[in-house]
Every structure is written in structure tokens, then in C-alpha cells.
Design an enzyme around this catalytic site. Structure first.
Site, PDB file in Angstrom:
ATOM      1  N   HIS A  92      -1.603  12.184  -2.165  1.00 39.00           N
ATOM      2  CA  HIS A  92      -1.214  11.193  -2.596  1.00 39.00           C
ATOM      3  C   HIS A  92      -2.081  10.083  -2.657  1.00 39.00           C
ATOM      4  O   HIS A  92      -2.059   8.949  -3.291  1.00 39.00           O
ATOM      5  CB  HIS A  92       0.001  10.130  -1.568  1.00 39.00           C
ATOM      6  CG  HIS A  92      -0.817   9.933  -0.367  1.00 39.00           C
ATOM      7  ND1 HIS A  92      -1.025  10.536   0.654  1.00 39.00           N
ATOM      8  CD2 HIS A  92      -0.961   8.598  -0.025  1.00 39.00           C
ATOM      9  CE1 HIS A  92      -1.540  10.104   1.659  1.00 39.00           C
ATOM     10  NE2 HIS A  92      -1.421   8.685   1.360  1.00 39.00           N
ATOM     11  N   ASP A  93      -3.473  10.647  -2.267  1.00 42.06           N
ATOM     12  CA  ASP A  93      -4.479   9.786  -2.081  1.00 42.06           C
ATOM     13  C   ASP A  93      -5.563  10.144  -2.952  1.00 42.06           C
ATOM     14  O   ASP A  93      -5.251  11.315  -3.919  1.00 42.06           O
ATOM     15  CB  ASP A  93      -5.329   9.877  -0.710  1.00 42.06           C
ATOM     16  CG  ASP A  93      -5.325   8.444  -0.112  1.00 42.06           C
ATOM     17  OD1 ASP A  93      -5.641   7.354  -0.848  1.00 42.06           O
ATOM     18  OD2 ASP A  93      -5.338   8.253   1.051  1.00 42.06           O
TER      19      ASP A  93
ATOM     20  N   ASP B  17      -2.044   8.409  10.795  1.00 44.58           N
ATOM     21  CA  ASP B  17      -2.747   8.006   9.481  1.00 44.58           C
ATOM     22  C   ASP B  17      -3.958   7.015  10.007  1.00 44.58           C
ATOM     23  O   ASP B  17      -3.866   6.442  11.113  1.00 44.58           O
ATOM     24  CB  ASP B  17      -1.943   6.861   8.803  1.00 44.58           C
ATOM     25  CG  ASP B  17      -2.827   6.393   7.466  1.00 44.58           C
ATOM     26  OD1 ASP B  17      -2.968   7.033   6.619  1.00 44.58           O
ATOM     27  OD2 ASP B  17      -3.121   5.104   7.630  1.00 44.58           O
TER      28      ASP B  17
ATOM     29  N   GLU C 140      -4.945  12.484  10.025  1.00 40.71           N
ATOM     30  CA  GLU C 140      -5.451  12.182   8.838  1.00 40.71           C
ATOM     31  C   GLU C 140      -7.015  11.711   9.115  1.00 40.71           C
ATOM     32  O   GLU C 140      -6.862  10.437   9.245  1.00 40.71           O
ATOM     33  CB  GLU C 140      -4.580  11.176   8.124  1.00 40.71           C
ATOM     34  CG  GLU C 140      -4.809  11.018   6.628  1.00 40.71           C
ATOM     35  CD  GLU C 140      -5.487   9.803   6.258  1.00 40.71           C
ATOM     36  OE1 GLU C 140      -6.099   9.625   5.179  1.00 40.71           O
ATOM     37  OE2 GLU C 140      -5.813   8.776   7.085  1.00 40.71           O
TER      38      GLU C 140
ATOM     39  N   HIS D 162      -3.040   0.213  11.983  1.00 40.11           N
ATOM     40  CA  HIS D 162      -2.764  -0.838  11.610  1.00 40.11           C
ATOM     41  C   HIS D 162      -1.145  -1.393  11.267  1.00 40.11           C
ATOM     42  O   HIS D 162      -0.491  -0.376  11.116  1.00 40.11           O
ATOM     43  CB  HIS D 162      -3.595  -1.429  10.168  1.00 40.11           C
ATOM     44  CG  HIS D 162      -3.297  -0.339   9.145  1.00 40.11           C
ATOM     45  ND1 HIS D 162      -4.171   0.556   8.784  1.00 40.11           N
ATOM     46  CD2 HIS D 162      -2.250  -0.125   8.104  1.00 40.11           C
ATOM     47  CE1 HIS D 162      -3.728   1.254   7.925  1.00 40.11           C
ATOM     48  NE2 HIS D 162      -2.584   0.830   7.477  1.00 40.11           N
TER      49      HIS D 162
ATOM     50  N   GLN E  70      -2.947  -5.780   6.013  1.00 39.33           N
ATOM     51  CA  GLN E  70      -2.876  -4.618   6.787  1.00 39.33           C
ATOM     52  C   GLN E  70      -3.859  -4.832   8.021  1.00 39.33           C
ATOM     53  O   GLN E  70      -5.036  -4.834   8.009  1.00 39.33           O
ATOM     54  CB  GLN E  70      -3.140  -3.408   6.473  1.00 39.33           C
ATOM     55  CG  GLN E  70      -2.109  -2.708   5.282  1.00 39.33           C
ATOM     56  CD  GLN E  70      -2.672  -1.772   4.703  1.00 39.33           C
ATOM     57  OE1 GLN E  70      -3.730  -1.567   3.815  1.00 39.33           O
ATOM     58  NE2 GLN E  70      -1.803  -0.639   4.485  1.00 39.33           N
TER      59      GLN E  70
ATOM     60  N   ASP F 202       0.811  -1.273   0.046  1.00 38.00           N
ATOM     61  CA  ASP F 202       0.062  -0.005   0.092  1.00 38.00           C
ATOM     62  C   ASP F 202       0.809   1.074   0.202  1.00 38.00           C
ATOM     63  O   ASP F 202       0.673   2.178   0.853  1.00 38.00           O
ATOM     64  CB  ASP F 202      -0.963   0.163   1.427  1.00 38.00           C
ATOM     65  CG  ASP F 202      -1.969   1.046   1.198  1.00 38.00           C
ATOM     66  OD1 ASP F 202      -2.262   1.914   0.068  1.00 38.00           O
ATOM     67  OD2 ASP F 202      -2.659   1.404   2.262  1.00 38.00           O
TER      68      ASP F 202
ATOM     69  N   ARG G 294       2.207  12.522  10.759  1.00 39.05           N
ATOM     70  CA  ARG G 294       0.841  12.436  10.403  1.00 39.05           C
ATOM     71  C   ARG G 294       0.298  11.203  10.669  1.00 39.05           C
ATOM     72  O   ARG G 294       0.735  10.348  10.399  1.00 39.05           O
ATOM     73  CB  ARG G 294       0.999  12.346   8.744  1.00 39.05           C
ATOM     74  CG  ARG G 294      -0.397  12.030   8.129  1.00 39.05           C
ATOM     75  CD  ARG G 294      -0.241  12.007   6.498  1.00 39.05           C
ATOM     76  NE  ARG G 294      -1.184  11.632   5.721  1.00 39.05           N
ATOM     77  CZ  ARG G 294      -1.646  10.362   5.637  1.00 39.05           C
ATOM     78  NH1 ARG G 294      -1.074   9.300   6.104  1.00 39.05           N
ATOM     79  NH2 ARG G 294      -2.699  10.337   4.862  1.00 39.05           N
TER      80      ARG G 294
ATOM     81  N   ARG H 267      -4.143   5.003  -7.833  1.00 35.61           N
ATOM     82  CA  ARG H 267      -3.368   6.327  -7.172  1.00 35.61           C
ATOM     83  C   ARG H 267      -2.214   6.534  -7.465  1.00 35.61           C
ATOM     84  O   ARG H 267      -1.690   7.648  -7.615  1.00 35.61           O
ATOM     85  CB  ARG H 267      -3.686   5.965  -5.602  1.00 35.61           C
ATOM     86  CG  ARG H 267      -5.079   6.277  -5.017  1.00 35.61           C
ATOM     87  CD  ARG H 267      -5.058   5.938  -3.514  1.00 35.61           C
ATOM     88  NE  ARG H 267      -4.675   4.409  -3.363  1.00 35.61           N
ATOM     89  CZ  ARG H 267      -4.548   4.109  -2.014  1.00 35.61           C
ATOM     90  NH1 ARG H 267      -4.879   4.742  -0.820  1.00 35.61           N
ATOM     91  NH2 ARG H 267      -3.892   2.710  -1.757  1.00 35.61           N
TER      92      ARG H 267
END
Length: 651
Positions: free
Chosen positions: A393-394, A280, A322, A180, A248, A137, A278, A519
Site C-alpha cells: 500500500h506504500d 507499524d 514494518e 503514534h 499523528q 493517513d 503488523r 499512494r
């Protein structure tokens, strides 16, 4: 516990430093104890057992302080004395993947001159910790919090990079994946091997009864390639909770050992020199049957407890949430100024609704939705700030806008689906041709509201532009969105390549590890040729780069654009225009933006009806030209206006 444990967490430090740390402990421990007691006291046999666990956590915290380098202890003190340091008008973020930007961590050091040219003060390097072997990922499946992904360098390289950036006035931000770990992380491996202690680090069920009960209310992050929220793991003979990809594994934060180990990992990285994290997937941290398992109160208490630990052990460090959630759910991730019980949570939070709504405004040439978002955005708590951005990036997730879209008559599903199709370049659903060249993300249902992927330049029209006029309009759109992010209020973030109008990267389709994840379309490798064109005003890259740099230079001179200054949404006749005021009535700045391809005239006196601002003339800070009470906004233009009698620019 009323008297609390000893505040002398690091007895070997010099007396002056020990006193500072003691003062921080006395200030923040009560909140830390309250949050942790609420989360975990019932996991222990009695209060004494809980107290022993808490003492162990504080011992880990004390060891972290004792091992913290002197330069970082001094940075902690400086930022403790200037708690608004990250909310000022000179703050600017930049986001990139290490390998795509510079090859490795040593290469990042070579890119510092570019960051300085832009005025970057905060560099977010996307996941660089050791990731899962194989699919991971994009690095978000972490296998080791204490090691760097080998091709990117070593922990020594990280420390040297942090130091080099700090000397250049740039804070390094690392992703810290809270929700995760990878299925080859030592905790997961131990769980597979039957270790009961580590099995309790994860949610695992012997059959589908409980997973099916949860699934009734859960959404799906990757419905096309990773449907569902649970994966059967044969080594465990159990269904394991996997919100994202099957590899994950969601961490079980009901287990206090998980919190302690994750907090310790974060503090170790902070001691390496990382100045921001950050965090996540913060919205997913707590699971509760009958809910979406997002934005639960305990998730906020976990973040508040982390904030208290950081405030004690490393107050020079920022935490960034995030949380890609609806506007109404966003402010809680920053804490609150509630008089009855103020809370401190993350220092920064992504304003994802503002980002998505700005793209909607471009597609519709109508600002109604973005005005709803602005109106729903409250003032942030003290010592916190929004992070404003155009791309990341998403994918762009349009569904965060459902509450605001429901305030108007049109069917929400049809409206957002039409916007999604517009940005995929699908002209069959639009009355006019779409200039965008993005792609849909992770949905096979033709009627679904797909997420959107693509570089900002491609979504703004550069990739489809043929004529000089079309390329000019594409540039105007891209610069307009960045201008909004610079003026709204918060720390703006540039995504790597946007400053050069870099295009989509189609090569991912031929790379096995990336082909299933579109992505990667907007995760290109740094284009050195475009970089060499950045000062060529005749090139579109140069025009975009110079426009962005110019806005950033002006922004630094406008105290009205500091994150903490007030913002007032202004009402005007044209639906294509977004107007708001920053600063005070004595020193205002008017932001006016035209999200359409048509010229729009605005009477400023009418715009300011009800505000006691007697100015008869205004200065557009972007070009230093004077203007009267009536202004005309050309296609996708923006104005940053201050009264002529006081320009609002620092001397």
C-alpha cells in the site's frame, strides 16, 4: 526479583492449561524482566516501585490469558508445538484494504473462496480500527484500539471474520500502529485538556530549542505535504513530535505506562481472534538526540519485550516488523542467533531492500544491485522468516538501497534518481523509452530520489503496452517479480489486484481526502470484471492469474522453498541474470531469472563450479520439461530447476 513473581497467571483455568502457561512464563519471563528493567527501572524511585509496576503488567497479562477463548488457547498450544508453522513452503500472504477489497468485514468473509483459490494462509487487512475523523493517513491515525471504523463493521464482525478465516486455514493479520496515535485519540485529547499523566504519553516541548536540535539529524517522511518532525499544538502550547502527519502524535516509550497500555491493547485484539500484527513504524520507537532516531537499541528491546509477552499470553500470534530500513539494519528486527546472547524479536520482517532492488533490476536490465542485496542478507534466526513482496500500500522507497548502490562506481544519487524517473514514466532521463506508468511521491526537488507509487501491473508495463508483444513482456515482468518473491525464502505476499493485473486508480485525484496523497494511485477498488476473467487464458488478466496460481501450486510441492532452507547466491557471466540455489547439495533447487528483454544462455555446470552436484540433466518444475546442462532464458523468463535424478517434488 531473582525468584520472580508467581507463574500462576490464570489460576481459574484447568490444571493442564495452567501448567502449560506456567511453563511458558518460566521460559520467557527472564528475558521480559531483563528488557523492561533496562528500559524502565530508572523511571521509578527504586527497585520496589519498578517491581510493583511489573506486577501490574503481569496482572494485565494474566487477565488476558483468563479471558482468551478456548479455541485460541488450543491454537496457542498447537503452534507452541510446531514453532516453524509459518515458515513452510505452503505459506502465502495476501494484503488489502477492507473497503477496497470487500466493502466491510462481512464482505471479507464472502471473499474467502478467492483467497482459498490462491492458497492464501495469511490475510493482512490494512487498518480497520477506528481512525481519526477527517484525514487519517489511510487509517494509520488510530483514534481507538478497541473499536472498528464504523463503515467497516463492529468488533463482533471482526471476531466472526477471524473465526471464518481460521476455519478456512487463514490467519488474520491486523495493523497495530506502535509509533503514534491520532490527535483525537483519548490520550491525546486528555493531553490537550491539561492532564499531566497523558501529556507524558507524548513528546512535547515549550519552544523550538530541543526540536531544532533533533531536526539536525532527522529525515522527513512526507517532505512535501508534512515537512518537519514537530507540529505546534495550540491547546498544548507546545511543539509535539509528529514524525508522519501533524495529526499523528508519536508515543513516548520512555514512559512505562505507554508500553503497558499498548501491550494491553494488542493482547485484547489477540483475544478477538487476530493471529498476526503488523507492527507499524517499528524503527521510530525510541528518540535520541544526535541520531536519526531510527533503529535505536531501545526500539529493539521494546519489540523483544512485546515478543516475550506474546510468547507467554498468546504464542499462536505472530509479530511482523514494518521496518523500511537499509539491508544491514533489517535482520535485527528478527532477533539473532548470537551464541553469547540470542534474542527473539519479531517473527516476520518485510524485506524491503529485496523488493526495491528487484524493480531496479528490471529498469536497468542488470542484476548487480539485487545480487548485492542477496549477498548482504543473512540466514534468519530460528523461528523467524522474511516477508517477501512485490508491491504494498506504500510507495517504493529507493533510498534503502544506498549502501548496496555505493558498492559500484556510479554516483548513487544519479543512479537511484534515474530509476525513480524511469518508474514515473519520464523518458527524458533514459536511453530507451520507459514502459512504466507510475508517479513520483512526496518530493518537490527535481534532483531528489523520489519514492514511486503505482500498481505492479502499471510499473511492469501493462498500462503503456499497445502491441501483443508489449503486453506479453509486461506479463513476463510481473510474473518474474512474483516468482522471485515465491522462491527467495520467506512468506510471500500478494498485494490485492496484482493477481488480476489490476491497473492504477486515477480517481483519487478527485477525492478531497485522498488527492494530496498519491499512494492512493495503487489502492484501487476490487475490479469484479477482472475477477470474472481470471480463468480466461486469452485475456491478460487470466494469463497473469493462471501463471501466479501455477507457480504457487508448484511451490507447495518444493520443500526447498521453505523459509528455513539455505540459500546460496551463484555467480554467472551475464549481468542480466540472477541465480541462486535453495536447499541442500543432495536436493537442490536452482532459481535462474533473466531481468532483460534479450535471450541469455547459461551453462549450468559452469554455474555450479565448486559445488558437488553431479546431475547431467535438470527438470524445470514450472513446465516439467527436461533440460540439459545448457539452458536459454528468454526475455524476463525464470527457471526453477531440480536434478532429474530426484525431481525435488513431494510425492
Amino acid at each position: 526479583m531473582s525468584s520472580g513473581p508467581s507463574s500462576d497467571l490464570a489460576p481459574d483455568l484447568a490444571p493442564g492449561m495452567r501448567e502449560r502457561i506456567s511453563n511458558r512464563f518460566q521460559q520467557h519471563f527472564p528475558v521480559l524482566h531483563q528488557d523492561l528493567h533496562h528500559l524502565y527501572a530508572n523511571r521509578f524511585a527504586d527497585e520496589h516501585a519498578f517491581a510493583l509496576w511489573l506486577m501490574d503488567l503481569l496482572s494485565i497479562t494474566g487477565s488476558s490469558i483468563a479471558q482468551r477463548p478456548a479455541s485460541l488457547l488450543e491454537l496457542d498450544q498447537q503452534r507452541s508445538e510446531d514453532t516453524q508453522w509459518f515458515t513452510k513452503e505452503n505459506m502465502l500472504g495476501y494484503c488489502c484494504y477492507v473497503d477496497r477489497f470487500a466493502g466491510d468485514l462481512k464482505g471479507v468473509q464472502q471473499r474467502i473462496p478467492h483467497l482459498q483459490e490462491l492458497g492464501v494462509t495469511y490475510l493482512h487487512l490494512l487498518p480497520f480500527l477506528k481512525a481519526r475523523a477527517g484525514e487519517n493517513d489511510g487509517g494509520f491515525a488510530v483514534a481507538d484500539f478497541d473499536a472498528i471504523e464504523p463503515p467497516l463493521g463492529t468488533m463482533q464482525d471482526l471476531e466472526q471474520t477471524c473465526d471464518a478465516l481460521r476455519q478456512a486455514g487463514i490467519s488474520l493479520c491486523s495493523d497495530f500502529i506502535l509509533n503514534h496515535v491520532a490527535d483525537d485519540h483519548p490520550w491525546a485529547v486528555a493531553a490537550k485538556n491539561g492532564d499531566a499523566r497523558y501529556r507524558d504519553y507524548f513528546y512535547h516541548y515549550p519552544n523550538r530549542n530541543k526540536p531544532d536540535a533533533f531536526e539536525k539529524n532527522l529525515g522527513q517522511v512526507f517532505p512535501q505535504v508534512a515537512p518537519g518532525n514537530f507540529s505546534y499544538v495550540s491547546d498544548m502550547q507546545a511543539w509535539v513530535w509528529t514524525t508522519f502527519y501533524p495529526y499523528q502524535w508519536d508515543l513516548n516509550y520512555r514512559n512505562p505506562a505507554v508500553f503497558a497500555d499498548m501491550a494491553a491493547a494488542l493482547l485484547r485484539l489477540a483475544n478477538r481472534g487476530v493471529e498476526a500484527f503488523r507492527l507499524d513504524s517499528t524503527a521510530f520507537l525510541w528518540k535520541r538526540t544526535g541520531t536519526k532516531c531510527m533503529n535505536q537499541p531501545e526500539a529493539h528491546q521494546i519489540l523483544q519485550a512485546l515478543r516475550s509477552l506474546v510468547d507467554i499470553a498468546a504464542p499462536g500470534v505472530l509479530l511482523k516488523a514494518e521496518a523500511i530500513v537499509e539491508t544491514a539494519e533489517l535482520p535485527a528486527y528478527l532477533g539473532s542467533n548470537n551464541e553469547a546472547q540470542a534474542t527473539r524479536e519479531c517473527h516476520l520482517a518485510y524485506h524491503s531492500s529485496l523488493m526495491a532492488a528487484s524493480w531496479v533490476a528490471l529498469a536497468e536490465q542488470d542484476t548487480s544491485l539485487i545480487r548485492h542485496v542477496v549477498a548482504a542478507t543473512p540466514a534468519v534466526p530460528a523461528q523467524s522468516s522474511w516477508l517477501t513482496y512485490v508491491r504494498c500500500h506504500d510507495d517504493i522507497g529507493w533510498n534503502v538501497l544506498r549502501p548496496e548502490a555505493s558498492l559500484e562506481a556510479e554516483d548513487v544519487q544519479q543512479r537511484l534518481a534515474r530509476v525513480s524517473r524511469f518508474y514515473s514514466g519520464d523518458n527524458s532521463y533514459n536511453s530507451s523509452n520507459s514502459y512504466a506508468r507510475g508517479q513520483s511521491f512526496q518530493a518537490s526537488d527535481a534532483n531528489a530520489v523520489h519514492g514511486t507509487v503505482g500498481m505492479a501491473s502499471a510499473l511492469a508495463g501493462f498500462s503503456s503496452a499497445q502491441s501483443i508483444e508489449e503486453k506479453y513482456l509486461a506479463r513476463q515482468r510481473l510474473v518474474l517479480l512474483y516468482g522471485l518473491s515465491f522462491c527467495f525464502g520467506g512468506m510471500p505476499l500478494i498485494y490485492m489486484g496484482d493477481e488480476l493485473a489490476q491497473a492504477n486508480d486515477e480517481t483519487y485525484q478527485h477525492i478531497a481526502a485522498q488527492a494530496a496523497d498519491s499512494r492512493w494511485l495503487h489502492r484501487p477498488v476490487w475490479d469484479e470484471n477482472l475477477y470474472q476473467q481470471r480463468h480466461d487464458s486469452l485475456s491478460h488478466t487470466g494469463a497473469v492469474f493462471n501463471a501466479i496460481c501455477h507457480m504457487l501450486q508448484i511451490r507447495k510441492q518444493l520443500p526447498q522453498l521453505a523459509a528455513a532452507t539455505p540459500r546460496q547466491l551463484l555467480t554467472q557471466a551475464s549481468p542480466a541474470v540472477l541465480a541462486f540455489m535453495r536447499g541442500s547439495l543432495e536436493q537442490p533447487l536452482l532459481y535462474l531469472a533473466n531481468f532483460s528483454e534479450n535471450n541469455v544462455s547459461i551453462d549450468i555446470n559452469t554455474l555450479l563450479t565448486g559445488y558437488d552436484i553431479p546431475a547431467q540433466a535438470w527438470v524445470n518444475q514450472l513446465d516439467r520439461f527436461d533440460t540439459g546442462a545448457t539452458v536459454t532464458l528468454t526475455a524476463y523468463a525464470q527457471l526453477w530447476l531440480t536434478p532429474k535424478n530426484h525431481s525435488g517434488v513431494n510425492a
